[in-house]
Scaffold this motif. Structure first.
Motif, short mmCIF file in Angstrom:
data_model
loop_
_atom_site.label_atom_id
_atom_site.label_comp_id
_atom_site.label_asym_id
_atom_site.label_seq_id
_atom_site.Cartn_x
_atom_site.Cartn_y
_atom_site.Cartn_z
N LEU A 323 54.83 42.10 -16.77
CA LEU A 323 55.09 41.21 -18.12
C LEU A 323 56.07 40.48 -17.87
O LEU A 323 57.61 41.20 -17.28
CB LEU A 323 55.82 42.30 -19.42
CG LEU A 323 54.18 43.60 -20.56
CD1 LEU A 323 54.95 44.19 -20.60
CD2 LEU A 323 53.86 42.29 -20.85
N VAL A 327 60.81 39.34 -22.31
CA VAL A 327 58.94 40.26 -23.49
C VAL A 327 59.52 41.34 -22.75
O VAL A 327 59.82 42.19 -24.54
CB VAL A 327 57.61 39.41 -23.07
CG1 VAL A 327 56.21 40.24 -24.13
CG2 VAL A 327 57.88 38.04 -23.19
N SER A 328 59.52 42.74 -22.20
CA SER A 328 59.91 43.36 -22.03
C SER A 328 60.99 44.19 -22.11
O SER A 328 61.11 45.28 -23.01
CB SER A 328 59.56 43.72 -19.89
OG SER A 328 59.80 44.94 -20.09
N ARG A 358 47.90 43.85 -25.07
CA ARG A 358 48.69 42.60 -24.53
C ARG A 358 46.99 42.27 -24.04
O ARG A 358 45.86 42.56 -23.52
CB ARG A 358 48.90 42.79 -22.88
CG ARG A 358 49.00 41.61 -22.25
CD ARG A 358 49.90 41.98 -20.44
NE ARG A 358 50.01 40.58 -20.22
CZ ARG A 358 50.30 40.86 -18.54
NH1 ARG A 358 50.29 41.58 -17.98
NH2 ARG A 358 50.81 39.48 -18.33
N SER A 361 47.42 36.34 -24.00
CA SER A 361 48.71 34.84 -24.73
C SER A 361 49.56 35.94 -25.33
O SER A 361 50.40 35.47 -25.46
CB SER A 361 47.83 34.14 -25.99
OG SER A 361 47.37 34.53 -27.26
N GLY A 362 49.79 37.45 -25.88
CA GLY A 362 50.43 38.44 -26.27
C GLY A 362 50.24 39.35 -25.87
O GLY A 362 49.70 39.80 -25.56
N LEU A 363 51.32 39.77 -26.81
CA LEU A 363 51.61 41.64 -26.35
C LEU A 363 51.71 42.03 -28.41
O LEU A 363 52.58 41.43 -28.93
CB LEU A 363 53.50 41.98 -25.90
CG LEU A 363 53.83 43.48 -25.95
CD1 LEU A 363 52.10 43.91 -24.81
CD2 LEU A 363 55.26 43.61 -25.29
N LEU A 421 53.70 36.09 -24.73
CA LEU A 421 54.02 36.22 -23.12
C LEU A 421 54.81 35.23 -22.57
O LEU A 421 55.79 35.14 -21.24
CB LEU A 421 52.64 36.35 -22.07
CG LEU A 421 51.60 37.39 -22.40
CD1 LEU A 421 50.36 37.79 -21.37
CD2 LEU A 421 53.09 38.65 -22.69
N GLU A 422 54.77 33.48 -23.01
CA GLU A 422 55.49 32.89 -22.43
C GLU A 422 56.42 31.78 -23.78
O GLU A 422 55.90 31.67 -24.35
CB GLU A 422 54.81 31.35 -22.46
CG GLU A 422 53.94 32.02 -21.21
CD GLU A 422 52.84 30.70 -20.42
OE1 GLU A 422 53.10 29.40 -21.22
OE2 GLU A 422 52.10 30.96 -19.35
#
Length: 425
Positions: A323, A327-328, A358, A361-363, A421-422
């Motif tokens: 990650l 974000v983490s 996950r 594209s995302g969490l 994630l971005e």
């Protein structure tokens, strides 16, 4: 008279008079340089010759003052003098040296205006005040009428001696009126010439926004770290007290969890407070808890407080280490707040389901816990100043470009957070 007395002789006028005298004192070096050039132009051999030579020296000195006003520290010094002596609101004046050509031009215009008005008022003060007192004292002190003073005959006539005090008082009133008018002129021109430009106002607004963002970040960090720790320690101590006599093993685990929680919280608190200490760099170097490094410890400490947590973590190849760090870190704080809410509101023994998944594209973070019975919820008083946890979760998700949803659903309280994630820049 009551209306014009404070206007002509009040404290504000006297302070502005001092400001004008200061301008006259600053004008003297420029007038001296101008007099060096005015003498040859008028074919005069003395440094300060006729009145016309003095006026020419004053006129030649003001452009020199305008040139030297381009020095960067001119505006801060002028602003300090205006704030102290001209009764101009602080927010109407700019701070710091000018940054653009237009600001430097406005500062030069102000400096020239200040020295010009100050030179005129200083000259009037030096000339009119002694002359006015001379006229007022003329009929009183007979010795002043002696011929050795070289008084012309007109000044010895009876009607002149009667009119002299009136003329002297009128001269002082006229000087006071000129001072009041010049001071008001400078006070009115200061915000326009020394005030903040739109760029200054934008920079100030951006600085206030940055300060507010730092304060909000500190509030979120303190709420999530210290608030969670206090809730966990309270419930762990309460659970240990209830089983102290018949489950010493659980008590040992609870005490170990309390020790670990408080030690970590002190470290986090020190890092957060480091932001408030000027020149302290620890806030930028101290490691923040992350989902990759600290999720297992968070779940262990939460379970030691009596909360049953079922965690399902599916993060794909690389796990939590893959990650992005930001974000983490924010995901850890969101999970921490979700578990803290369950500890506070659902109570010990509650089963909490935590799912962290996950995709490309995302969490996704989902936390569910049963709603407390209505009787318990009604008996539990609202915590003063509470209710900021979900707002902090929403703020964290929004700053990363994510979304949140929370509320009761089917007898459980569900918190769902989506983090890209971005994150946006």
């Amino acid at each position: 008279m009551r209306r014009f007395g404070p206007l002509l002789f009040g404290r504000r006028t006297r302070r502005r008079w001092i400001h004008l005298i200061l301008g006259g004192a600053l004008a003297m070096p420029y007038v001296f340089v101008g007099s060096i050039a005015s003498g040859p132009l008028l074919d005069e051999t003395t440094l300060f010759g006729s009145f016309s030579s003095q006026l020419l020296a004053f006129a030649l000195g003001l452009p020199l003052a305008a040139v030297t006003a381009l020095f960067p520290l001119t505006r801060p010094m002028s602003v300090a003098a205006v704030r102290a002596l001209c009764a101009v609101p602080d927010e109407a004046l700019a701070d710091g040296p000018p940054r653009t050509r237009r600001e430097r031009g406005r500062t030069a215009a102000w400096f020239t205006l200040h020295l010009g008005c100050g030179g005129i008022i200083s000259g009037m003060t030096l000339a009119l005040v002694p002359f006015a007192f001379f006229l007022i004292a003329l009929p009183v002190f007979v010795g002043l009428q002696d011929s050795w003073l070289g008084l012309p005959g007109a000044l010895r006539r009876p009607w002149t001696l009667v009119a002299a005090p009136v003329a002297g008082a009128a001269s002082l009133l006229g000087l006071a009126g000129c001072v009041a008018a010049s001071g008001a002129l400078l006070a009115g021109a200061a915000p326009r010439l020394l005030g903040p430009t739109p760029a200054d106002r934008l920079a100030a607004a951006e600085q206030r926004a940055a300060d507010l963002a730092v304060r909000n970040r500190l509030a979120r960090e303190l709420h999530d770290s210290v608030g969670h720790a206090l809730s966990a320690v309270t419930l762990q101590a309460s659970a240990a007290r209830r089983v102290l006599d018949h489950d010493p093993e659980f008590v040992r685990e609870a005490l170990a969890a309390i020790e670990d929680t408080t030690r970590r919280t002190v470290s986090e608190l020190d890092a957060v407070l480091g932001v408030l200490r000027e020149g302290d760099q620890r806030a930028s170097t101290a490691p923040a808890p992350t989902l990759a490094a600290d999720l297992d410890g968070l779940l262990r400490r939460t379970r030691a407080g009596g909360l049953r947590v079922r965690a399902a973590v599916e993060l794909g190849p690389g796990g939590a280490d893959a990650l992005p760090p930001l974000v983490s870190r924010e995901a850890y704080r969101i999970v921490q707040e979700a578990l803290s809410n369950a500890l506070r509101h659902a109570g010990p023994g509650t089963a909490v389901t935590l799912r962290i998944t996950r995709d490309a594209s995302g969490l996704d973070l989902v936390a569910e816990n049963p709603l407390p019975p209505a009787a318990v919820a009604a008996a539990a008083p609202a915590r003063p100043g509470g209710g900021h946890g979900l707002r902090g979760v929403a703020d964290r998700a929004r700053l990363l470009g994510g979304t949140t949803a929370s509320g009761p659903a089917g007898g459980v309280w569900r918190l769902r957070v989506r983090l890209p994630l971005e994150p946006p820049a």
